[in-house]
Write a protein that holds these residues in place. Structure first.
Motif, PDB file in Angstrom:
ATOM      1  N   ARG A   3       0.832  -1.213   0.000  1.00 17.51           N
ATOM      2  CA  ARG A   3       0.000   0.000   0.000  1.00 17.51           C
ATOM      3  C   ARG A   3       0.865   1.261   0.000  1.00 17.51           C
ATOM      4  O   ARG A   3       0.557   2.225  -0.693  1.00 17.51           O
ATOM      5  N   GLU A   4       1.937   1.264   0.769  1.00 18.55           N
ATOM      6  CA  GLU A   4       2.826   2.430   0.787  1.00 18.55           C
ATOM      7  C   GLU A   4       3.429   2.658  -0.591  1.00 18.55           C
ATOM      8  O   GLU A   4       3.513   3.793  -1.064  1.00 18.55           O
ATOM      9  N   THR A   5       3.847   1.594  -1.247  1.00 16.08           N
ATOM     10  CA  THR A   5       4.412   1.707  -2.589  1.00 16.08           C
ATOM     11  C   THR A   5       3.353   2.190  -3.565  1.00 16.08           C
ATOM     12  O   THR A   5       3.608   3.065  -4.394  1.00 16.08           O
ATOM     13  N   GLY A   6       2.157   1.643  -3.473  1.00 22.27           N
ATOM     14  CA  GLY A   6       1.080   2.027  -4.370  1.00 22.27           C
ATOM     15  C   GLY A   6       0.688   3.484  -4.238  1.00 22.27           C
ATOM     16  O   GLY A   6       0.336   4.139  -5.226  1.00 22.27           O
ATOM     17  N   PRO A  16      -8.533   0.670   5.996  1.00 26.93           N
ATOM     18  CA  PRO A  16      -7.107   0.992   6.131  1.00 26.93           C
ATOM     19  C   PRO A  16      -6.344  -0.215   6.679  1.00 26.93           C
ATOM     20  O   PRO A  16      -6.893  -0.995   7.448  1.00 26.93           O
ATOM     21  N   THR A  17      -5.112  -0.365   6.261  1.00 25.94           N
ATOM     22  CA  THR A  17      -4.309  -1.502   6.704  1.00 25.94           C
ATOM     23  C   THR A  17      -4.264  -1.593   8.225  1.00 25.94           C
ATOM     24  O   THR A  17      -4.281  -2.670   8.781  1.00 25.94           O
ATOM     25  N   GLU A  18      -4.249  -0.450   8.892  1.00 27.75           N
ATOM     26  CA  GLU A  18      -4.159  -0.436  10.346  1.00 27.75           C
ATOM     27  C   GLU A  18      -5.368  -1.117  10.997  1.00 27.75           C
ATOM     28  O   GLU A  18      -5.293  -1.571  12.124  1.00 27.75           O
ATOM     29  N   GLU A  19      -6.488  -1.178  10.284  1.00 28.35           N
ATOM     30  CA  GLU A  19      -7.689  -1.799  10.831  1.00 28.35           C
ATOM     31  C   GLU A  19      -7.784  -3.298  10.528  1.00 28.35           C
ATOM     32  O   GLU A  19      -8.679  -3.958  11.017  1.00 28.35           O
ATOM     33  N   GLY A  50     -25.543  -2.918  -2.391  1.00 27.98           N
ATOM     34  CA  GLY A  50     -25.603  -1.688  -3.163  1.00 27.98           C
ATOM     35  C   GLY A  50     -24.262  -1.090  -3.531  1.00 27.98           C
ATOM     36  O   GLY A  50     -24.184  -0.160  -4.326  1.00 27.98           O
ATOM     37  N   GLU A  51     -23.176  -1.600  -2.970  1.00 31.30           N
ATOM     38  CA  GLU A  51     -21.828  -1.126  -3.312  1.00 31.30           C
ATOM     39  C   GLU A  51     -21.230  -2.056  -4.353  1.00 31.30           C
ATOM     40  O   GLU A  51     -21.721  -3.148  -4.598  1.00 31.30           O
ATOM     41  N   ARG A  52     -20.125  -1.653  -4.952  1.00 29.12           N
ATOM     42  CA  ARG A  52     -19.477  -2.485  -5.964  1.00 29.12           C
ATOM     43  C   ARG A  52     -18.486  -3.470  -5.359  1.00 29.12           C
ATOM     44  O   ARG A  52     -17.878  -4.259  -6.057  1.00 29.12           O
ATOM     45  N   GLY A  53     -18.271  -3.418  -4.074  1.00 30.22           N
ATOM     46  CA  GLY A  53     -17.343  -4.330  -3.425  1.00 30.22           C
ATOM     47  C   GLY A  53     -17.347  -4.087  -1.929  1.00 30.22           C
ATOM     48  O   GLY A  53     -18.121  -3.288  -1.411  1.00 30.22           O
ATOM     49  N   LEU A  54     -16.470  -4.802  -1.249  1.00 30.89           N
ATOM     50  CA  LEU A  54     -16.358  -4.626   0.195  1.00 30.89           C
ATOM     51  C   LEU A  54     -15.854  -3.228   0.519  1.00 30.89           C
ATOM     52  O   LEU A  54     -15.137  -2.620  -0.270  1.00 30.89           O
ATOM     53  N   ILE A  76      -7.771   4.860  -3.204  1.00 32.82           N
ATOM     54  CA  ILE A  76      -8.891   4.026  -3.628  1.00 32.82           C
ATOM     55  C   ILE A  76      -9.003   4.127  -5.142  1.00 32.82           C
ATOM     56  O   ILE A  76      -9.213   5.203  -5.695  1.00 32.82           O
ATOM     57  N   ILE A  77      -8.840   2.985  -5.808  1.00 37.35           N
ATOM     58  CA  ILE A  77      -8.825   2.991  -7.271  1.00 37.35           C
ATOM     59  C   ILE A  77      -9.995   2.196  -7.856  1.00 37.35           C
ATOM     60  O   ILE A  77      -9.970   1.821  -9.011  1.00 37.35           O
ATOM     61  N   ARG A  78     -11.014   1.963  -7.057  1.00 41.00           N
ATOM     62  CA  ARG A  78     -12.179   1.211  -7.531  1.00 41.00           C
ATOM     63  C   ARG A  78     -12.867   1.980  -8.660  1.00 41.00           C
ATOM     64  O   ARG A  78     -13.149   3.155  -8.552  1.00 41.00           O
ATOM     65  N   ARG A  79     -13.153   1.279  -9.748  1.00 42.91           N
ATOM     66  CA  ARG A  79     -13.850   1.911 -10.866  1.00 42.91           C
ATOM     67  C   ARG A  79     -15.271   2.277 -10.457  1.00 42.91           C
ATOM     68  O   ARG A  79     -15.905   1.558  -9.697  1.00 42.91           O
TER      69      ARG A  79
END
Length: 73
Positions: free
Chosen positions: A33-36, A69-72, A61-65, A43-46
């Motif tokens: 995630r840090e590199t990304g 955050p990684t901390e969670e 109703g959402e497109r995904g989960l 958030i890169i969800r289409r």
């Protein structure tokens, strides 16, 4: 379970033929995630796709989960 080898960056490498410890997976996840974040928004969800009807039916109703955050994790 053997302790995984570390790459030059200190991130555990993924073992080929054995399970990976959850803690090691999280370390790798944080590093990915840090590199990304250096090259793309967090958030890169289409916003839409041809699979929307199926996805929205599966995820209330959402497109995904929801993004966590990684901390969670």
């Amino acid at each position: 379970m053997n302790k995984p080898e570390l790459s030059k960056s200190g991130v555990p490498t993924i073992p080929m033929h054995e399970p990976m410890a959850w803690e090691d997976w999280l370390k790798g996840r944080r590093a990915r995630r840090e590199t990304g974040r250096r090259v793309a928004p967090e958030i890169i969800r289409r916003p839409g796709s041809s699979s929307d009807r199926r996805l929205r039916g599966l995820f209330q109703g959402e497109r995904g989960l929801p993004f966590k955050p990684t901390e969670e994790l």
